[in-house]
Every structure is written in structure tokens, then in C-alpha cells.
Design a protein around this motif. Sequence first.
Motif, mmCIF file in Angstrom:
data_model
loop_
_atom_site.group_PDB
_atom_site.id
_atom_site.type_symbol
_atom_site.label_atom_id
_atom_site.label_comp_id
_atom_site.label_asym_id
_atom_site.label_seq_id
_atom_site.Cartn_x
_atom_site.Cartn_y
_atom_site.Cartn_z
ATOM 1 N N CYS A 35 0.948 -1.262 0.100
ATOM 2 C CA CYS A 35 0.072 -0.002 -0.042
ATOM 3 C C CYS A 35 0.862 1.448 0.007
ATOM 4 N N HIS A 78 0.160 4.112 1.229
ATOM 5 C CA HIS A 78 0.041 4.728 2.366
ATOM 6 C C HIS A 78 1.084 4.384 3.462
ATOM 7 N N ARG A 79 0.603 3.272 4.195
ATOM 8 C CA ARG A 79 1.679 3.019 5.155
ATOM 9 C C ARG A 79 2.290 1.656 5.038
ATOM 10 N N CYS A 86 -7.144 -1.371 0.416
ATOM 11 C CA CYS A 86 -6.350 -1.643 1.439
ATOM 12 C C CYS A 86 -7.015 -1.817 2.975
ATOM 13 N N TYR A 133 -6.044 -1.625 6.010
ATOM 14 C CA TYR A 133 -5.635 -0.988 7.139
ATOM 15 C C TYR A 133 -6.514 0.481 7.249
ATOM 16 N N HIS A 134 -6.324 1.430 6.292
ATOM 17 C CA HIS A 134 -7.167 2.618 6.465
ATOM 18 C C HIS A 134 -8.230 2.962 5.267
ATOM 19 N N TRP A 178 -7.513 3.054 1.704
ATOM 20 C CA TRP A 178 -6.785 3.275 0.614
ATOM 21 C C TRP A 178 -7.397 2.589 -0.650
HETATM 22 S S1 FES Z 1 -1.510 1.185 5.058
HETATM 23 FE FE1 FES Z 1 -2.971 1.015 3.496
HETATM 24 S S2 FES Z 1 -4.445 2.489 3.865
HETATM 25 FE FE2 FES Z 1 -3.040 2.660 5.290
#
Ligand code: FES
Lengths: 436, 157
Positions: free
Chosen positions: A83, A85-86, A103, A105-106, A108
Motif C-alpha cells: 500500500c 500509504h503505510r 487496503c 488498514y485505512h 485506501w
Molecule cells: S496502510 Fe494502506 S491504507 Fe493505510
Amino acid sequence: MDSYDQVSLSSLIGPDRVHKDYYIDPEIFKLEIDRIFSKSWLLVGHESQVPNPGDYVTLTLLDQPMLMSRHRDGSIHVMFNRCSHRGARVCTKPSGKALRFECPYHGWAFHTNGNHAGVPYPERYADGFIKGGDFDLARPPKQELYRGFVFVAFDSEVCDLDSFLGPMRDHIDNMVDRSPLGELEAPAGMFRYRFAANWKIQLENLNDLYHPMFTHASTTAEDGTQFRRQGAEGDEAGKVKLLEKHSSLNMQWEEQVIAGHAHGHTYMQRFPMDRENQGPVYERYKRSMVDAYGGDAEAKMMVHHHNSIFFPHWSIQYMTQHIRIMNPISVDCTENIIIPLKLKGAPEEMWKSALRSNNNSHSPSGMVMADDMDAWVRCQEGMQANGHDWIVFARSVGEESIDNEGSFEGLGTSEANARHQHKAWLHYMCGTVQGV
Amino acid sequence: MIREIEAFIYREARLLDERRFEEWIELFAPEGYYWVPGAPDQEDPYQSVSIFFDDLPLLKTRIQRIRHPKIHSQEPPTRTCHLVSNIELAKGENIDDQIAVFSAQIMTEFRLDKQRSYSGRVRHLLRLTAEGNFEILWKRVDLINCDGLFETLTIPF
Ligand code: FES
Ligand SMILES: [Fe+2]
């Protein structure tokens, strides 16, 4: 600073031997990833693993988590499965279907071609941050498709795929052309292995005609004939005669051609007893080939090779009908995947026979694979021993013919195939390979 | 009946652990087969790769190979312990002389200082012969790691 320079690298490779550090030094392994694998075209898989829009598979290539998908316009995309993002791995199932990747996790989201599709509640980001940023799933710098085979390169400086494959392109064509539709399919999934040996030991084994009568002795019946690997129930096709009676060698092997081309690729001629070219199934296959290719049918049906190795990490085996992708994990650990191939449009019986042949010989319980893997692991373990520092490849040294383009040709139980790989290795490691 | 079936299945496991492979394959009907799918939820053996998909001739080849004096991958031989449990007769699937049996199994194997364990659901389709014995029409083992990473396997589950 690297502890290996050109001189010390060259000192590992003799004309008829290599130093054991070639297989057991972790420092060498690190250099190989940078200088060989990152500078080569790597096979990701076959496009039929993702037949429909939205289909995806996850895989590991070298140590990289990857994702291969088919977008709604039909195009194939290979991406890093990470991802933007993170850094979470976006997809975790071995294979699946998605409208878009989200994703967990958050939240995205990404289109199935890897393009960033947005983030939830974007208003908390500075104006233009998301739109202006590079938040697509990252892609390897190069990707190519050749007749259904999907390749990537991790270095943008790599030569084009065509020059990388060179004459080995015919070896892909030979596999694909045997389909009346000119297409392969990988509908049966794959076998996956992990074993405790350096990647090069397997590579040296796949074109080694010196080992079968010893390593695979247990696969033979009393008359020295190996169990049937290919062919319909009851016929004799694919019965390989490894040994003459009373376990003497079958000298027929010495007439087999082993050869190779620039970039370290090697191959060997098909076994004379590869498959039975008669019977009702074969006749039906022949008719469909003649319908498709007319006068060219005969040539296209011909199996030329037993297996062909595309240095440094994949091979086609024609008799069993599969591709093998060899992934180096560490200096003493390699992962394999084996993907059976179906000739699209050929009689279903041929596919069933090929699949069974893969099960019998190359599944985790496969009677051929078990012998080889045991030998590779023995080598890795044995090489730890002191006393001898060199691994010997002197059989028929100098008997092979070598041309100016980097091709060679040898015969039978010669170890010329391995010597060819050693030379290519040194070129890569010193940065002197043609065209790279 | 369940007692006899349990006894049959336990004995089958013991034959494998005691390396009495010739007696093990004698438990199969002439048209019988042994199947370990290489993917979960397979409906037929041609849908996907199989870890084992052996008819009787191939089982015989396999046993010949295990007995071959030059089988270096069995030096030293793999030792196994099959633990079979959760035996149930599948209701409704039994036709005439055929009995479908569910069980669960853990096979632990040991070779060269490495111990590995394989777990899976097992299904047998047995037939009651005219002589009153059972024979295996098919045995299917669905390993929980069927599509995972493997080293090599030699002894059947
Ligand atoms: S790590 Fe993928 S949305 Fe935050
Ligand atoms: Fe081999």
C-alpha cells in the motif's frame, strides 16, 4: 565496500571447477541478487492465471511481495503488493477477484491496474496532496508479455526482452505452437516447494544427463525403464529407459545434445522416447493441428527439447509440460513453483495425461522431484565440509563447441551445461554480460 | 458396524506406520484410488494439481520405489505416526454395499532430525465384499496445507 572485486570473483570460477563459496557464502548471494536477478528479465507467471478482468494472484518474486492482475480493459499489470500509504500488503489471498483493491488498514483504494482510486475522507489532507502525489501501487520499471508469459525487470537499464531471450525465444514458441489455438493455459494451479539448497545447484541439475541413472535409479523397474510419465492409460509413451539390464548405463544418453546460448541459458534435446506419436488421441490432435496450421502442422507438433533453462530462474519442461520458477530466498534456501501447462484446443485426454504426469513426477510426493531435491540438499550440506574447496565440473571439458555469440553445444553426460552457467555468472557478477 | 469400520481404519493407519505398504495397497479395490488434492475444495482430480492421485498400478509403482535398494531419499527411512480420530459414518451417502466414512488425521513424520506434522480431513468410500471384508473404493485426504510450501513427501497419509 564489497569484499569481492573482479579478481576475487574470477578466482572462484576455474575452467573445470568452481570454489565452494560460490554456493555457501551469504555475501555472494547478496551480490547475486543485485547483479544477476535485478539485471535479468524475471518470469512472473502466465497470463491465464488471471483470465478475467478483476482476477489477481499474489506471489513472491525474489524477496518482493507482488501482485499480478487483469484490468477491465484486458491488460495485465504486475505491481508491488504494498500500500502506498503505510506499506501494508494490499492483497493476501493466493488468488482472487476484485472490482478494485482496497487496503484493509485505512481504506485506501486502487484500480485493478494499480492506479490510485482515492482515500476515504480526503478533506483532512492538505489541498492537492492526494491528487498531486504519486500514490499508485508501484510497478517494476519494466514489464513485457510474450505469448502469454509475463515478465518483469527490476532494473530499467536491462536490455530488451528480445535480446535477453535471444534464440531461446524459439523454446517458448515451441511450447506454445503445439496448441492448435497457439495458446497455453495454466488452469490447474501450482506446486510450491521450499528446500535447503543454493539456487544454482538446481540450475546445474536440470540439464545434467550425468545424474539420472544414479539419482533416479529408484524410479526404474527391473528392466531399467522408468515409470510412465506421459501418455494415455495403457500405452508405452513417455517410458524412459534409464538403465540397461543389470543397472549398467544406457549409452543412448551419450547421444543427447546439450547446448546453450548467451546470458547463461541452456537446454537439452528431447528424450527419444518422449511421447508416443500414434493412437486415436494423437490422431485427433494431429487433425486439429492440420486444420489450424495446414502444412506447418508437422513442424509445430514436434517437441524439440526436454527442458530449457532461462538463466537465472525459470525453465520449461516439455515432457511433463510445466514451467518452473526458481526463487532464491537465501544462500541455502530456494523456493520453487511448478505450473502445469495445457495446450489450448488439444484433446482433453492429452491435458489429463499431462496433469497426471505432473502429479506423478513433480508434485511434493513426485517420484522424480523427491530424488533430485534430496540430492540438492545433500550437496548444500556436504559443501560445508572442509578438506576439498572445489566443486568439480570437469567431465568432457573442452569437448563442447563454443561460438562467438556465446552459444555452446555438447553431448550427453558432459558437464558443459554447468560450465556455461558458471561463465555467464561471472559475466553478470563483473557487469560484463553482452547487451546488459 | 461402526466398530468394524473403526478397526479397519485403525489397521490401515498401522500398516502405513509399520511400513507394510504391500498389505496397505491390498486394502484397495482393483479400481480403487488414493487422492490428496493440491488445492482446497476440489471437486474432481482434473480441476487442479494433486499431491497424490494414484490408481492401483501407480500405488504399486510407488511401493516398488520405496522398496528399491537405491532410494537415497529414504536413507534413513521416514518414520511416521498416523493418528486417526473423529470417525463418523456419512449418513445418506451410503448406497447398497458402499459406506462413506469421515475421519480426521494427524500424520507426524520424522527423518534426519526434522519432525513435520500434516493434518487433514479424510474420507473413505468403502465397499463390503461378498466375503464380508471392507475394501477401499477411494480414500481422499484434504490437508489443511494442501496448497502451501512443501518439502518432499514419500509416505502416504
Ligand atoms: S496502510 Fe494502506 S491504507 Fe493505510
Ligand atoms: Fe533429476
